[in-house]
Scaffold this motif. Structure first.
Motif, short mmCIF file in Angstrom:
data_model
loop_
_atom_site.label_atom_id
_atom_site.label_comp_id
_atom_site.label_asym_id
_atom_site.label_seq_id
_atom_site.Cartn_x
_atom_site.Cartn_y
_atom_site.Cartn_z
N ALA A 153 -81.11 8.69 -27.94
CA ALA A 153 -80.30 9.27 -26.69
C ALA A 153 -79.46 9.98 -28.44
O ALA A 153 -78.93 9.06 -29.70
CB ALA A 153 -78.92 8.26 -26.58
N LEU A 154 -79.08 11.27 -27.92
CA LEU A 154 -78.70 12.33 -29.00
C LEU A 154 -77.19 12.57 -28.58
O LEU A 154 -77.52 13.04 -27.74
CB LEU A 154 -79.97 13.24 -28.97
N ASP A 155 -76.03 11.81 -29.16
CA ASP A 155 -75.04 12.19 -28.21
C ASP A 155 -73.97 12.07 -29.36
O ASP A 155 -74.49 12.41 -30.76
CB ASP A 155 -75.01 10.77 -27.11
N HIS A 156 -72.76 11.97 -29.31
CA HIS A 156 -71.70 11.33 -30.14
C HIS A 156 -71.77 10.69 -31.22
O HIS A 156 -71.72 11.01 -32.61
CB HIS A 156 -70.18 11.25 -29.78
N ASP A 157 -72.67 9.70 -30.60
CA ASP A 157 -72.75 8.29 -31.63
C ASP A 157 -73.76 8.76 -33.24
O ASP A 157 -74.03 7.92 -33.82
CB ASP A 157 -72.64 7.24 -31.59
N THR A 158 -74.09 9.55 -32.09
CA THR A 158 -76.10 9.45 -33.19
C THR A 158 -75.95 10.83 -33.80
O THR A 158 -77.52 10.29 -34.63
CB THR A 158 -76.96 8.87 -32.64
N SER A 159 -75.69 11.70 -32.78
CA SER A 159 -76.45 12.96 -34.20
C SER A 159 -75.80 13.36 -35.20
O SER A 159 -77.36 14.10 -35.58
CB SER A 159 -75.21 13.89 -32.84
#
Length: 117
Positions: A24-30
């Motif tokens: 997942a490419l999201d707020h937590d991982t970008s």
């Protein structure tokens, strides 16, 4: 909730680096993608992101791709996204980002463009 993001950096040659992105490419991982991609920009003239393993992308992930695009242009490095999954391709199309980022179906297409430059 984020399922995590894995980024594998593979130098293809002295001018091209491939980053395989999964999860997942999201707020937590970008930030992970931005950090890994920025670190890989040292020498190559072409940075290729294999997005085939991306399971989710939100606005934070989209923003990270746009920031990375700005960084690569400023560094005179080409950025190409390959094997973009349907959900992400739809997000890019809806936001008009598909006209800003370079998309190719596979690594062979990205390499063919790279080899011509």
């Amino acid at each position: 909730m984020s399922t995590g993001l894995k980024v594998i950096v593979q130098e293809q040659d002295d001018r091209l680096v491939l980053l395989t992105v999964a999860g997942a490419l999201d707020h937590d991982t970008s930030a992970v993608l931005l950090e890994q991609a920025t670190a890989a920009m040292g020498t190559p003239h072409h940075l290729v992101l294999d997005m085939s393993g991306v399971t989710f992308c939100d606005s934070s992930g989209l923003n990270t791709l746009l920031r990375l695009n700005r960084h690569t242009r400023a560094d005179h490095t080409a950025l190409t996204l390959v094997a973009v999954p349907a959900q992400l391709r739809r997000l890019l199309r809806i936001t008009g980002t598909d006209t800003v980022l370079t998309l190719r179906d596979n690594l062979a297409e990205a390499r063919a463009v790279h080899d011509r430059t």
